[in-house]
Every structure is written in C-alpha cells, then in structure tokens.
Design an enzyme around this catalytic site. Sequence first.
Site, short mmCIF file in Angstrom:
data_model
loop_
_atom_site.label_atom_id
_atom_site.label_comp_id
_atom_site.label_asym_id
_atom_site.label_seq_id
_atom_site.Cartn_x
_atom_site.Cartn_y
_atom_site.Cartn_z
N GLY A 123 -5.09 7.24 4.76
CA GLY A 123 -4.18 8.18 5.38
C GLY A 123 -3.16 8.73 4.42
O GLY A 123 -2.82 9.93 4.45
N ASP A 176 3.39 -0.57 12.39
CA ASP A 176 2.27 -1.30 11.79
C ASP A 176 2.25 -2.75 12.24
O ASP A 176 1.22 -3.42 12.15
CB ASP A 176 2.34 -1.24 10.26
CG ASP A 176 1.73 0.03 9.70
OD1 ASP A 176 1.10 0.78 10.47
OD2 ASP A 176 1.89 0.28 8.49
N LYS A 236 0.84 -1.20 0.00
CA LYS A 236 0.00 0.00 0.00
C LYS A 236 0.87 1.25 0.00
O LYS A 236 0.62 2.20 -0.75
CB LYS A 236 -0.92 0.02 1.22
CG LYS A 236 -1.77 1.28 1.32
CD LYS A 236 -2.48 1.40 2.65
CE LYS A 236 -1.52 1.85 3.73
NZ LYS A 236 -2.20 2.20 5.00
N ARG A 267 -5.85 -3.62 10.79
CA ARG A 267 -4.72 -4.29 11.46
C ARG A 267 -5.18 -5.01 12.73
O ARG A 267 -4.62 -6.05 13.09
CB ARG A 267 -3.60 -3.30 11.74
CG ARG A 267 -3.10 -2.62 10.49
CD ARG A 267 -1.59 -2.58 10.39
NE ARG A 267 -1.18 -1.99 9.11
CZ ARG A 267 -0.98 -2.68 8.00
NH1 ARG A 267 -1.15 -3.99 8.00
NH2 ARG A 267 -0.62 -2.07 6.88
#
Length: 428
Positions: A96, A312, A23, A388
């Site tokens: 984002g 992440d 991404k 996530r």
Amino acid sequence: MEQYAVRLLKEKKNIKVLVPGSKSITNRALMLAAMSDTVCELRGVLFSEDSRAFLDCLKTLGFRVEIDEKEHQVVVFGENGKIPNSNVEINVRSAGTAARFLTVFLAAAGGTYVLNASEQMKKRPMKELLDKIRAQGVAVEFLEEPDHFPFRIHSLGMRQLETEIDTTTSSQYASGLLMAAPIHGMKITLTGSRTEGSYIQMTLRMMEQFGISWRRENNTYEIAAQNFGIPQYFVEPDFSAACYFYAMAMILKTKALVFGTHKNSMQGDRKFLDVLEQMGAKITDTEQGVTVDAGNLKAFEGITVDMSDFSDQALTMAVVAAFATSKTVIQNIGHIRKQESDRVQAMVNGLERLGCRTRIVEKENRTDVEIIPETLHGAVIETYDDHRVAMSFAMAGLAVEGVVIRNPLCCRKTFEEYFDVLDRLTEK
C-alpha cells in the site's frame, strides 16, 4: 505451508523478542532517500514483501541501491528528485505504501510510467489520489477498472502550487503528497478527520529528519522546492509487530519485552501501550526496550476505545478483548474495511469462530465493533491473505487449544519470521 496449528504455551514464561524494522518508516525512508541529493545508508531496514516491492520498483526506475539483508542495511543513491528511467513499468505488488507514495513521486518528477499491482491491490481504490494528480495536469489511462491499478501516467511534473487532500480515507495519500512536495514546491491543505493522524505526524517528522523544511498555518503546509539529504538514517523497530507480543502478555498473564522499542517512538501504534495500561498492565520503558507486565493480573475488564488513529492494532485488540471479563467496544474503524481485506468482517468472523459474540454498529458515518467474551474454543481461522488477521488470531492459540491459521505465510508482507518466533516461544 497451507496452515499453521498454534501450540499452547503451557509453561508460563516471560517473552523476550526482537522484531523487524518498521514497515512504515522503512518505505518512507526509501522514498525520501531516493528523492534526496546524496547517498544515504539506511540501517535497521525491514525486509518483507512490501519493502522488497518498494526496492524492486526503485531498481526498475533506475535508482542505484546496495542491499545487505543480513545486516538489515540499504544504501540508496539519491537522484535529487529525478527518475533515472522515466519510461518504464513498475509493479507495486500488494504494498500500500509503495502504491500511494510512488504514484505521487512519479507524477511529481515527470515521465511516462505503467503502474501494475497484485490482484489484491487492484481491488483497493485509488480515485481520490488519482483525482489530485489529474488536477495537476497528469494524464492517467486506466488499463482495467477505472480508478484502480493498473494504470499508465504521463506527467511533465506536478507544478500546481496549491492542492488539498482529505485524510479520512487514507493518510497515505497525504503522506505521499507531502513527501513529493520538495521536488517543485507545493502548498498542501489537509482536510477530513485525520489531519493530526499519527502517520501524517510520522511523515512530517521524517521529512525534518531528512533535512526538509516546511511551514505550517492551521492545516496548510507550505513546502518550498529544495535540495535535501542525510548520510545515514536509523529505522525504528516495528511497533506494529511489537504489539502482538505485548498483547500476548495480556492473554497469557505474563511479561513481554521487545528489544529496542521505546515510548517516545514516532509510530502511532505506541498508543496501544496506553490501552493495555488502561486494562491493568504495567508499562515500563527500560534501556533494553518497553516491557508490558500483566503477570499480576488475574483477569481484566473490557474497555471502550477509539482506534481510528492506530487501527493496525484493531485486530490485535479484538483478540485481547476475547479474553476479557466484560464487553469491549472498538470504535471508529470503518476505514479498515478497505485494507488488505475487509478487516471489520474478518475480525467478526474470526472471533465468532472462536466462540465470541460480536456486533457491528454503524452510526453517524462511524463503524464500531462490540465484542462480548464467551468460553473460547479452537477453530480454523481464515486469513483472507491478510497478514494482520493471521498474526492477531494466532495469539489466541497460545492460550486456547486447537487454533489453526490458514495461509500463515501471508505474514511475509511485514513480518516473515513471525511463526518461527511463535515456534521458539512454544518449544519445549
């Protein structure tokens, strides 16, 4: 699908999977290709809610894009730093990267735009970045809450020669400024705790790959106004997605291969491999991709790890820690409280639902989470519409009976086939 009941992986078997493109790389490549002065074919593109939001914004802005989802390809016709439709409204939804990158791109190129977003994105602060573009003479009118989406900007093009940006809150602010700098030229000084952060390094490396030259002195980058472009760009497989399967190898004491990944990836989440190696896994970079082998592990101990630069994977690490034999401490993750959800609280809530003891430690402008393993049991996991959270806690259900994930389709943000892959792994 309101919830997903994870099936136990009863038969111990090796995991071999393909994951989508990155991404982070996909959305940087879309912006750089749109800014370039050539036609660029992007291969290995991720198609997800975030990347589709970015693509829809580019189309609304008048860019010509040719999309082939089946082949994971996009052709972008660059406009050399200009915006074809310079008075429109775009909606970045919950993306984002689109929110931060496009705000700077539009301000730098000039025009009048309304930038809207999802309710989730409207809760995420934009003050620091918007302060920077206002200092450049860009007019910003807030349509709801100050310093948040939605807002209207009117710009004649950012032409101030020097600026600085704090990397502590979000490295996306810095990345947006760096990538937009070639439109008029800019000298950018990075301050804060993540001036050497992995996402900033990714941005700089991709700028070079697209033909952008820059000079650096300490933490100041001087980027001249310039034309650039390349005919073709290949997007790496998403290491963030790959890490879930590498974590499964630890939890299940087996071996995982993710095709196309390599240890020299520009993605910061490759550092997760070092953590798993520290916990006893064997890591091998093969021609097919990186393998994580935990098949000979009878157990593994917890560790203390600073995850500020690959946060992440903090939730992924937290679930792995639940299967360790001793305490794990995940350090420096306070900034993830302001992402798609309060991920620190989501981590604690999910772990305690599964039977882990946890403790949030706030000290010296730093947030750590301590995870103390206990006997795990099934639970219904709230995901807070955060991909996530959903993907991380689903891993636990492969080894612990009775784990149910609420709102699993929130994973469409980055990996829309994730639960299909789990179905294939657990099918008899």
